[in-house]
Scaffold this active site. Structure first.
Site, PDB file in Angstrom:
ATOM      1  N   SER B 324       0.709  -1.178  -0.021  1.00 53.59           N
ATOM      2  CA  SER B 324       0.286  -0.269   0.445  1.00 53.59           C
ATOM      3  C   SER B 324       1.159   0.951   0.081  1.00 53.59           C
ATOM      4  O   SER B 324       0.384   2.565  -0.741  1.00 53.59           O
ATOM      5  CB  SER B 324      -0.534  -0.074   1.362  1.00 53.59           C
ATOM      6  OG  SER B 324      -1.660   0.546   1.301  1.00 53.59           O
ATOM      7  N   TRP B 327       2.409   1.638  -3.233  1.00 53.99           N
ATOM      8  CA  TRP B 327       1.386   2.187  -4.023  1.00 53.99           C
ATOM      9  C   TRP B 327       1.229   4.062  -4.322  1.00 53.99           C
ATOM     10  O   TRP B 327       0.995   4.442  -5.726  1.00 53.99           O
ATOM     11  CB  TRP B 327       0.139   1.355  -3.826  1.00 53.99           C
ATOM     12  CG  TRP B 327      -1.294   1.843  -4.624  1.00 53.99           C
ATOM     13  CD1 TRP B 327      -1.608   1.378  -5.811  1.00 53.99           C
ATOM     14  CD2 TRP B 327      -1.743   3.208  -4.306  1.00 53.99           C
ATOM     15  NE1 TRP B 327      -2.606   2.125  -6.691  1.00 53.99           N
ATOM     16  CE2 TRP B 327      -3.376   3.200  -5.691  1.00 53.99           C
ATOM     17  CE3 TRP B 327      -1.814   4.563  -3.666  1.00 53.99           C
ATOM     18  CZ2 TRP B 327      -3.822   4.109  -5.615  1.00 53.99           C
ATOM     19  CZ3 TRP B 327      -2.511   5.374  -3.816  1.00 53.99           C
ATOM     20  CH2 TRP B 327      -3.708   5.163  -4.868  1.00 53.99           C
ATOM     21  N   HIS B 328       1.272   4.242  -2.825  1.00 52.25           N
ATOM     22  CA  HIS B 328       0.939   5.706  -3.162  1.00 52.25           C
ATOM     23  C   HIS B 328       3.121   6.313  -3.856  1.00 52.25           C
ATOM     24  O   HIS B 328       2.117   7.184  -4.479  1.00 52.25           O
ATOM     25  CB  HIS B 328       1.495   6.119  -1.705  1.00 52.25           C
ATOM     26  CG  HIS B 328       0.236   6.336  -1.189  1.00 52.25           C
ATOM     27  ND1 HIS B 328      -0.379   4.404  -0.425  1.00 52.25           N
ATOM     28  CD2 HIS B 328      -1.085   6.970  -1.391  1.00 52.25           C
ATOM     29  CE1 HIS B 328      -1.404   4.756  -0.166  1.00 52.25           C
ATOM     30  NE2 HIS B 328      -1.958   6.142   0.204  1.00 52.25           N
ATOM     31  N   GLY B 329       3.339   5.671  -3.880  1.00 48.64           N
ATOM     32  CA  GLY B 329       4.865   6.242  -4.868  1.00 48.64           C
ATOM     33  C   GLY B 329       6.008   5.552  -4.619  1.00 48.64           C
ATOM     34  O   GLY B 329       6.224   4.600  -4.122  1.00 48.64           O
ATOM     35  N   PHE B 496      -0.016   9.853  -7.308  1.00 51.64           N
ATOM     36  CA  PHE B 496      -0.536   8.545  -7.462  1.00 51.64           C
ATOM     37  C   PHE B 496      -1.105   7.890  -8.571  1.00 51.64           C
ATOM     38  O   PHE B 496      -0.655   6.575  -8.490  1.00 51.64           O
ATOM     39  CB  PHE B 496      -0.728   7.853  -6.111  1.00 51.64           C
ATOM     40  CG  PHE B 496      -0.466   8.898  -5.065  1.00 51.64           C
ATOM     41  CD1 PHE B 496      -1.503   9.722  -3.801  1.00 51.64           C
ATOM     42  CD2 PHE B 496       1.067   9.756  -4.721  1.00 51.64           C
ATOM     43  CE1 PHE B 496      -0.669  10.306  -2.889  1.00 51.64           C
ATOM     44  CE2 PHE B 496       1.489   9.748  -3.456  1.00 51.64           C
ATOM     45  CZ  PHE B 496       0.723  10.272  -2.984  1.00 51.64           C
TER      46      PHE B 496
END
Lengths: 474, 496
Positions: B324, B327-329, B496
């Site tokens: 997770s 996923w954000h960066g 993102f």
């Protein structure tokens, strides 16, 4: 049905609210927006002469004195550093409601070489126009293409003024109705600075007018020709005049003369005008009230000698505003003259000779025993009985028409309070307050506030210690 | 095209008018055109990527569905794997290639191996993380037989590219959005829905333009030069970042929901007063709900969830939150951020019995207001601490930032007025405080009454409703961050 009424109510309240917010937040510059607003308030076909140009026009050409001298109704329809393209659209706007017998173009701004002015000038020179195709065109010519939308959506430019709002944003006539209700665009400078005469010899050399300026200068000439308007192109005299400007204006003169219009550079006539460089100017470009008055006398004669104007009857109700504007100017000039006095003896004489429109508030900020003899003499000359029993620290006297009255502290806590045109003047032991500004200096001595009941303003305020005048004008 | 731009304010009414005026049966075509136009306003070329993802998942789902019912279920699984691989490959290429390269280079450096330096300068396509996950979720749902594959390519393309939620979510579930698209010809103009939709858009603009973009000035200023500030300023900036991120992201979701509502669609709620959570576990039930439930459904549960013993549960939790974070960066700061949240939840679980013992021992009433408040504040501090990594440029900066909070603690700054020199002066701070009070009230309504502020206001009397609407609209008009002084700040989650 109820829901429809509710939705419509929401819409209505929103529109009213946003209209109010827009009115408060919109720009109200006097050098470009407010003069147009004032112009729109003029009765149709009452203005004889429309004066276009930059601050050289609206700070140097004294419309009030011209009216008094000639009975000609002139209007300074200029903008801050207004380039020719803005002057062109102002001209187009002016003739929608007026039929001027003469259009005067003050030509200084055409000597500046730029395609676009800075943002504040773009706003000042376009936002005052009423919404029309001309306004949209004016904005488009005044700003780069990629920024058109930015300037066309006016509200986005001024919505964040919430930190800069002043009383002028909330009240009509920018909170100075006496001055601005009958305003004809003239921005009078009451400041005086010393300058020396420009040392310029105009040998007739021509320098090219900057491209975009030239284009719209020609458009102005063409527009006047096509619409049968008489045009006079002038340059008002100013200390920062130089050879480059003179050479560009030589080229401008050619265009005007070729079109059959007159061109006068008054920088070549300063001796005849009687310019005194030590007191006739507030800045290197703008005249003081003394200079503008002098120039107005000269220019009035020029207009009467060279154009066929019929002076209006000054009792004509349509021109009552011009009479009022001239009176307002005289009142302000009177106060300005008072402020120029620095010698104590001269000042005490002037105070004693004040006209009936003024009264004086005197507040002592010391015990009588601490006052210099010269001050005690002044107070006595006003009829104030100066003993330790009659004059104490914080005492307040009102002197109207030469009669002093000591103000006792009322049950409300203040000594004196009166409203002038919605503005409140209050005297109490802590000071003399006008529009929330305290005009009392917290130094030992005597505070003198001269109040003008005609202009509803503090004409002068001084603090006197011994025989020294400390002027602090707030 | 961002929601708080003039472009969207022209585009949206046109899309609404077309939607309600054209024949209902071809509405989806109009919306599809609008959606692609919306996406192409960012970068026309990258619309090919979304098209590729659409076609790939569309075709793949049909094939998967065909074979799932036959004896060749294995083939269906292979096709699913292929579809997932292709889409993830695209995502990895555009989003993570430089990150992966940097890891490889670091390993080579340690091993003393020489390597050619390659840099991928390609721009990150806007919304790629969102629509990729949405499309993959659909394909997996088809495999799991939760939903039948959509045969109409254009309707499916609309599901993937639906403009209100295309660029920054919420990541919709196929069983929610797809049936609505399939039945959109039945949607009638509902003035209540339209009014509610516009109310939600206004509320979203209030959160974005008045709060998020205002606090952003201080956050950017302090985080951009953190080494010149003391502990109090750094703490304030971190607190404000938590507000900025929340309002920025929530505003996008709310505007997306409102825009969809005007068109007659109901999108899932993405935020449920997350800062009122009393544990980090609860926080993730309230924050970015569409993403957290996506990871739960498509990563955590397939890994085994909590069905394979305690240790395995914790491992699954860490994997899920590390992914997770990623996923954000494409940066280790996001991985650490995600990892911290995993650690928090593991710690909460491990310490729960001890916690209960302490409460019992000291007769602590866990149901009283003060204890709930204590747990909310504790949770907020933990979450806010993790945001430091989320916001910092790199790990070293983040650690230095944290160190400075303690080493350069400067409480005197509160009295000297220095806090008003960080980018928000006193006037703007007052404006912000009033807006934050409204936000807090809104979250309390969400928490305790379980409805949004828009729904809450809708149940009040007409005069109150009218005053509230006028107040919010005026507040945006006067204090919103727009105009030549401000750039329409991009919504944070676009990156993102």
């Amino acid at each position: 049905m109820k829901k429809i009424i509710y939705y419509l109510s929401v819409l209505l309240v929103l529109i009213i609210t946003l209209y109010g917010i827009n009115k408060i937040f919109s720009f109200k510059y006097p050098d470009g927006i407010y003069d147009l607003k004032s112009f729109y308030r003029m009765e149709k076909n009452t203005v004889d002469v429309v004066i276009l140009g930059s601050s050289h026009a609206f700070e140097n050409i004294n419309t009030e004195v011209i009216w008094n001298d000639t009975g000609i109704a002139t209007f300074d329809l200029g903008g801050s550093v207004a380039p020719m393209w803005n002057c062109y659209y102002y001209l187009k706007e002016a003739v929608k409601t007026q039929k001027p017998k003469l259009v005067i173009l003050e030509a200084f701004s055409m000597t500046i070489d730029w395609d676009y002015t800075d943002d504040s000038r773009i706003i000042k020179n376009t936002y005052g126009l009423k919404m029309s195709k001309d306004k949209i065109d004016a904005i488009k010519v005044s700003s780069p293409r990629e920024r058109w939308v930015e300037f066309l959506v006016q509200y986005a430019q001024y919505h964040n003024r919430y930190k800069d709002l002043t009383v002028a944003d909330y009240k009509a006539y920018l909170n100075d109705p006496l001055m601005l209700k009958n305003w004809h665009g003239f921005g009078c400078n009451y400041e005086i600075n010393e300058f020396s005469a420009p040392n310029v010899y105009n040998d007739g050399t021509r320098e090219a007018i900057p491209n975009k300026q030239e284009q719209y200068y020609k458009e102005i000439i063409k527009y006047c020709k096509e619409n049968g308007l008489e045009l006079l192109v002038i340059v008002t005299p100013y200390p920062d005049y130089n050879e480059k400007v003179a050479h560009i204006l030589n080229s401008a003169k050619d265009y005007a003369v070729e079109a059959g219009y007159k061109f006068v550079d008054f920088n070549e006539h300063t001796d005849e005008i009687g310019i005194d460089w030590s007191e006739d100017y507030a800045s290197g470009a703008h005249m003081s009230y003394i200079g503008s008055e002098k120039f107005a006398h000269y220019f009035s004669k020029y207009l009467m000698d060279n154009y066929d104007f019929a002076s209006h009857d000054k009792t004509d109700i349509k021109y009552a505003g011009y009479n009022q504007a001239y009176e307002n100017y005289i009142y302000k000039a009177y106060d300005a003259n008072l402020k120029r006095i620095t010698d104590f003896d001269d000042y005490t004489d002037a105070i004693k000779k004040l006209d009936e429109n003024h009264f004086v508030i005197v507040q002592t900020k010391t015990q009588i025993k601490n006052l210099d003899n010269s001050l005690i003499d002044l107070l006595k000359s006003w009829g104030i009985d100066c003993t330790s029993d009659t004059v104490n620290d914080g005492d307040c006297f009102i002197i109207e028409k030469g009669v002093p009255v000591k103000c006792e502290i009322s049950e409300y806590g203040y000594s004196y309070a009166k409203r002038f045109g919605g503005k409140e003047l209050v005297a109490c032991k802590d000071g003399i307050f006008f529009e929330r500004t305290n005009f009392m200096e917290d130094e030992e001595g005597v505070n003198i506030v001269v109040f003008d009941t005609k202009t509803h303003s503090v004409a002068d305020s001084i603090n006197v210690r011994k025989d020294k005048i400390d002027r602090y004008f707030k | 095209m961002v929601f708080n731009s003039l472009h969207y304010m022209i585009f949206f009414p046109i899309s609404i008018m077309g939607y309600y005026l054209i024949p209902k049966k071809i509405r989806y075509v109009w919306l599809l055109i609008c959606s692609y136009y919306f996406y192409m306003s960012w970068n026309p070329v990258y619309s090919l990527l979304i098209l590729l993802s659409t076609v790939c998942t569309y075709a793949g789902s049909i094939v998967v569905h065909k074979f799932i019912n036959s004896t060749d279920r294995v083939f269906a699984k292979k096709v699913l794997a292929a579809v997932i691989s292709v889409n993830l490959a695209i995502l990895i290429y555009f989003k993570y290639s430089n990150f992966l390269l940097s890891i490889i280079y670091s390993v080579c450096d340690i091993a003393g191996v020489k390597y050619p330096v390659i840099t991928n300068n390609v721009l990150l396509p806007v919304g790629i993380s969102f629509y990729t996950f949405q499309a993959l979720g659909y394909t997996i749902d088809v495999y799991r037989e939760k939903i039948a594959p959509e045969r109409n390519l254009f309707k499916y393309a609309l599901f993937v590219s639906f403009f209100p939620q295309l660029v920054a979510g919420p990541i919709e579930r196929s069983e929610n959005l797809l049936p609505q698209i399939q039945k959109m010809h039945n949607i009638k103009f509902d003035k209540d829905a339209v009014y509610k939709g516009f109310s939600m858009i206004m509320w979203g603009l209030f959160l974005k333009m008045v709060i998020a973009d205002r606090v952003a000035v201080l956050v950017d200023n302090v985080y951009g030069r953190y080494y010149t500030y003391g502990g109090i300023e750094l703490m304030l900036a971190t607190l404000f970042f938590s507000i900025q991120l929340y309002c920025d992201f929530m505003s996008y979701s709310i505007i997306a929901m409102g825009s969809a509502k005007v068109l007659g669609f109901n999108l899932m709620n993405n935020f449920d007063a997350p800062y009122t959570a009393m544990s980090v576990k609860e926080f993730w039930r309230r924050w970015h709900i569409s993403l957290s439930t996506w990871f739960k459904e498509y990563v955590y549960i397939p890994l085994g969830g909590n069905r394979k013993g305690r240790l395995r549960t914790y491992i699954n939790l860490m994997i899920t939150f590390l992914l997770s974070g990623l996923w954000h960066g494409a940066s280790f700061t996001f991985v650490i951020w995600g990892g911290l949240h995993g650690i928090y939840q593991i710690a909460e679980s491990v310490l729960e019995p001890l916690n209960n013992k302490i409460n019992k021992l000291f007769s602590i009433d866990t149901k009283c207001f003060s204890h709930k408040l204590f747990r909310m504040v504790k949770t907020f501090i933990l979450v806010d601490f993790a945001w430091i990594f989320f916001r910092s440029a790199n790990i070293k900066s983040a650690l230095s930032f944290i160190k400075r909070i303690f080493v350069d603690f400067d409480p005197w700054i509160i009295s000297t007025g220095g806090l008003f020199e960080l980018g928000i002066d006193r006037v703007d701070m007052n404006i912000l405080l009033l807006a934050l009070i409204i936000l807090i009230i809104s979250d309390c309504i969400m928490r305790f009454k379980k409805i949004s502020i828009v729904d809450f206001v809708a149940t009040q009397n007409a005069v109150f409703k009218l005053m509230f609407v006028c107040f919010i609209v005026s507040y945006i008009f006067i204090f919103g961050a727009y105009g030549p002084v401000f750039d329409a700040k991009q919504f944070i989650y676009f990156q993102f």
